[in-house]
Motif scaffolding. Structure first.
Motif, PDB file in Angstrom:
ATOM      1  N   ALA A  65       0.808  -1.221   0.000  1.00 24.23           N
ATOM      2  CA  ALA A  65       0.000   0.000   0.000  1.00 24.23           C
ATOM      3  C   ALA A  65       0.840   1.268   0.000  1.00 24.23           C
ATOM      4  CB  ALA A  65      -0.937  -0.005   1.207  1.00 24.23           C
ATOM      5  N   ASP A  66       2.111   1.164   0.319  1.00 30.90           N
ATOM      6  CA  ASP A  66       2.963   2.345   0.427  1.00 30.90           C
ATOM      7  C   ASP A  66       3.567   2.795  -0.896  1.00 30.90           C
ATOM      8  OD1 ASP A  66       2.489   2.499   3.142  1.00 30.90           O
ATOM      9  OD2 ASP A  66       4.241   1.284   3.666  1.00 30.90           O
ATOM     10  N   SER A  67       3.205   2.154  -1.984  1.00 32.71           N
ATOM     11  CA  SER A  67       3.824   2.487  -3.264  1.00 32.71           C
ATOM     12  C   SER A  67       2.879   3.306  -4.146  1.00 32.71           C
ATOM     13  CB  SER A  67       4.215   1.202  -3.998  1.00 32.71           C
ATOM     14  OG  SER A  67       3.060   0.564  -4.511  1.00 32.71           O
ATOM     15  N   GLY A  68       3.473   4.006  -5.088  1.00 34.53           N
ATOM     16  CA  GLY A  68       2.684   4.721  -6.081  1.00 34.53           C
ATOM     17  C   GLY A  68       1.895   3.762  -6.948  1.00 34.53           C
ATOM     18  N   LEU A  69       2.403   2.550  -7.087  1.00 35.67           N
ATOM     19  CA  LEU A  69       1.682   1.537  -7.866  1.00 35.67           C
ATOM     20  C   LEU A  69       0.318   1.231  -7.254  1.00 35.67           C
ATOM     21  CD1 LEU A  69       4.563  -0.959  -8.724  1.00 35.67           C
ATOM     22  CD2 LEU A  69       3.232   0.388 -10.360  1.00 35.67           C
ATOM     23  N   ALA A  70       0.241   1.260  -5.930  1.00 40.06           N
ATOM     24  CA  ALA A  70      -1.033   0.983  -5.256  1.00 40.06           C
ATOM     25  C   ALA A  70      -2.068   2.045  -5.610  1.00 40.06           C
ATOM     26  CB  ALA A  70      -0.828   0.924  -3.746  1.00 40.06           C
ATOM     27  N   LYS A  71      -1.663   3.304  -5.589  1.00 40.35           N
ATOM     28  CA  LYS A  71      -2.595   4.387  -5.937  1.00 40.35           C
ATOM     29  C   LYS A  71      -3.002   4.315  -7.405  1.00 40.35           C
ATOM     30  CE  LYS A  71      -0.871   7.466  -2.342  1.00 40.35           C
ATOM     31  NZ  LYS A  71      -0.141   6.434  -1.668  1.00 40.35           N
ATOM     32  N   ALA A  72      -2.037   4.020  -8.276  1.00 40.60           N
ATOM     33  CA  ALA A  72      -2.353   3.874  -9.700  1.00 40.60           C
ATOM     34  C   ALA A  72      -3.317   2.708  -9.901  1.00 40.60           C
ATOM     35  CB  ALA A  72      -1.070   3.659 -10.502  1.00 40.60           C
ATOM     36  N   HIS A  73      -3.048   1.606  -9.212  1.00 37.07           N
ATOM     37  CA  HIS A  73      -3.925   0.441  -9.296  1.00 37.07           C
ATOM     38  C   HIS A  73      -5.339   0.800  -8.866  1.00 37.07           C
ATOM     39  CE1 HIS A  73      -5.247  -3.557  -7.295  1.00 37.07           C
ATOM     40  NE2 HIS A  73      -5.673  -3.515  -8.539  1.00 37.07           N
ATOM     41  N   PHE A  74      -5.455   1.495  -7.738  1.00 35.68           N
ATOM     42  CA  PHE A  74      -6.773   1.853  -7.225  1.00 35.68           C
ATOM     43  C   PHE A  74      -7.551   2.680  -8.240  1.00 35.68           C
ATOM     44  CE2 PHE A  74      -9.643   4.795  -5.065  1.00 35.68           C
ATOM     45  CZ  PHE A  74     -10.446   3.900  -4.364  1.00 35.68           C
ATOM     46  N   GLN A 111     -10.816   1.598 -10.411  1.00 31.78           N
ATOM     47  CA  GLN A 111     -12.083   2.304 -10.163  1.00 31.78           C
ATOM     48  C   GLN A 111     -12.667   2.841 -11.468  1.00 31.78           C
ATOM     49  OE1 GLN A 111     -13.480   1.996  -7.139  1.00 31.78           O
ATOM     50  NE2 GLN A 111     -11.589   0.905  -6.742  1.00 31.78           N
ATOM     51  N   LEU A 112     -11.858   3.565 -12.197  1.00 30.21           N
ATOM     52  CA  LEU A 112     -12.326   4.178 -13.438  1.00 30.21           C
ATOM     53  C   LEU A 112     -12.688   3.123 -14.481  1.00 30.21           C
ATOM     54  CD1 LEU A 112     -12.800   6.841 -14.942  1.00 30.21           C
ATOM     55  CD2 LEU A 112     -10.399   6.763 -15.654  1.00 30.21           C
ATOM     56  N   GLY A 113     -11.799   2.150 -14.655  1.00 29.11           N
ATOM     57  CA  GLY A 113     -12.038   1.101 -15.646  1.00 29.11           C
ATOM     58  C   GLY A 113     -13.274   0.280 -15.340  1.00 29.11           C
ATOM     59  N   ALA A 114     -13.429  -0.140 -14.088  1.00 31.99           N
ATOM     60  CA  ALA A 114     -14.581  -0.967 -13.719  1.00 31.99           C
ATOM     61  C   ALA A 114     -15.885  -0.200 -13.896  1.00 31.99           C
ATOM     62  CB  ALA A 114     -14.443  -1.468 -12.284  1.00 31.99           C
ATOM     63  N   LEU A 115     -15.934   1.030 -13.420  1.00 31.65           N
ATOM     64  CA  LEU A 115     -17.156   1.818 -13.533  1.00 31.65           C
ATOM     65  C   LEU A 115     -17.542   2.031 -15.002  1.00 31.65           C
ATOM     66  CD1 LEU A 115     -19.444   3.463 -12.281  1.00 31.65           C
ATOM     67  CD2 LEU A 115     -17.907   5.438 -12.303  1.00 31.65           C
ATOM     68  N   LEU A 116     -16.588   2.486 -15.800  1.00 29.22           N
ATOM     69  CA  LEU A 116     -16.884   2.738 -17.212  1.00 29.22           C
ATOM     70  C   LEU A 116     -17.245   1.458 -17.953  1.00 29.22           C
ATOM     71  CD1 LEU A 116     -14.153   5.399 -18.075  1.00 29.22           C
ATOM     72  CD2 LEU A 116     -16.606   5.774 -17.635  1.00 29.22           C
ATOM     73  N   LEU A 117     -16.556   0.364 -17.636  1.00 28.11           N
ATOM     74  CA  LEU A 117     -16.870  -0.917 -18.275  1.00 28.11           C
ATOM     75  C   LEU A 117     -18.276  -1.372 -17.930  1.00 28.11           C
ATOM     76  CD1 LEU A 117     -16.040  -3.431 -19.894  1.00 28.11           C
ATOM     77  CD2 LEU A 117     -15.072  -4.346 -17.790  1.00 28.11           C
ATOM     78  N   VAL A 125     -11.138   0.296 -24.427  1.00 27.57           N
ATOM     79  CA  VAL A 125     -10.533   1.351 -23.601  1.00 27.57           C
ATOM     80  C   VAL A 125     -10.830   1.069 -22.132  1.00 27.57           C
ATOM     81  CG1 VAL A 125     -10.548   3.819 -23.064  1.00 27.57           C
ATOM     82  CG2 VAL A 125     -10.692   3.057 -25.450  1.00 27.57           C
ATOM     83  N   THR A 126     -12.085   0.747 -21.824  1.00 31.32           N
ATOM     84  CA  THR A 126     -12.450   0.472 -20.434  1.00 31.32           C
ATOM     85  C   THR A 126     -11.745  -0.784 -19.924  1.00 31.32           C
ATOM     86  OG1 THR A 126     -14.424  -0.835 -20.997  1.00 31.32           O
ATOM     87  CG2 THR A 126     -14.712   1.541 -20.779  1.00 31.32           C
ATOM     88  N   GLU A 127     -11.700  -1.797 -20.771  1.00 36.30           N
ATOM     89  CA  GLU A 127     -11.006  -3.037 -20.398  1.00 36.30           C
ATOM     90  C   GLU A 127      -9.519  -2.777 -20.215  1.00 36.30           C
ATOM     91  OE1 GLU A 127     -12.224  -5.181 -23.823  1.00 36.30           O
ATOM     92  OE2 GLU A 127     -14.128  -5.816 -22.940  1.00 36.30           O
ATOM     93  N   GLY A 128      -8.967  -1.903 -21.067  1.00 35.89           N
ATOM     94  CA  GLY A 128      -7.549  -1.560 -20.964  1.00 35.89           C
ATOM     95  C   GLY A 128      -7.211  -0.900 -19.644  1.00 35.89           C
ATOM     96  N   LEU A 129      -8.115  -0.059 -19.140  1.00 40.20           N
ATOM     97  CA  LEU A 129      -7.884   0.577 -17.836  1.00 40.20           C
ATOM     98  C   LEU A 129      -7.816  -0.474 -16.730  1.00 40.20           C
ATOM     99  CD1 LEU A 129     -10.276   3.648 -18.170  1.00 40.20           C
ATOM    100  CD2 LEU A 129      -7.768   3.693 -18.156  1.00 40.20           C
ATOM    101  N   VAL A 130      -8.718  -1.453 -16.788  1.00 38.63           N
ATOM    102  CA  VAL A 130      -8.710  -2.529 -15.786  1.00 38.63           C
ATOM    103  C   VAL A 130      -7.421  -3.343 -15.905  1.00 38.63           C
ATOM    104  CG1 VAL A 130      -9.884  -4.626 -14.999  1.00 38.63           C
ATOM    105  CG2 VAL A 130     -11.226  -2.615 -15.638  1.00 38.63           C
ATOM    106  N   VAL A 131      -7.007  -3.633 -17.135  1.00 36.72           N
ATOM    107  CA  VAL A 131      -5.778  -4.399 -17.353  1.00 36.72           C
ATOM    108  C   VAL A 131      -4.557  -3.616 -16.858  1.00 36.72           C
ATOM    109  CG1 VAL A 131      -4.233  -5.337 -19.132  1.00 36.72           C
ATOM    110  CG2 VAL A 131      -6.674  -5.820 -19.221  1.00 36.72           C
TER     111      VAL A 131
END
Length: 125
Positions: free
Chosen positions: A62-71, A75-81, A104-110
């Motif tokens: 949780a302490d990495s920038g990757l965690a925030k990017a993942h979140f 969020q955006l990908g799942a909602l839009l998909l 595009v939406t699937e790509g965000l989730v990936v």
């Protein structure tokens, strides 16, 4: 809000949405949107809850920038998909119009999943 809490709260929101959507389908007898219901429960409730618990159990993740990017990507990908899938399956938007938007939406989730993979590979102990 921590990444863990964010995923857990959003997982709970999607659980409620999934239950209400399932109740609507059961009450109406129309199960044509079952794939949308399944995606709400899997991308929303299940995955977000698992991610939230994993971030809670392994704080180094949780302490990495990757965690925030993942979140945010998830969020955006799942909602839009989910919205796009609903619009497609109800016929509200023609497939020719919404179809090109789906990758595009699937790509965000990936991309979110790739952040998760990189974070786990580098920081899971």
């Amino acid at each position: 809000m921590t990444v863990s809490r964010g995923f857990l709260v959003m997982g709970a929101v999607y659980l409620l949405v999934g239950i209400l959507f399932g109740m609507y389908m059961g009450g109406s007898g129309d199960h044509s949107l079952a794939p949308v219901h399944a995606h709400i429960n899997l991308l929303g409730f299940t995955l977000m809850s698992i991610f939230g618990l994993a971030y809670r159990l392994m704080p180094a993740l949780a302490d990495s920038g990757l965690a925030k990017a993942h979140f945010w990507l998830h969020q955006l990908g799942a909602l839009l998909l989910l919205v796009a899938l609903y619009l497609l399956m109800t016929g509200t938007v023609p497939e020719a119009t919404i179809g090109p938007f789906m990758p595009v939406t699937e790509g965000l989730v990936v991309l979110g999943a790739l952040c998760w993979l990189a974070n786990v590979a580098m920081n899971a102990k």
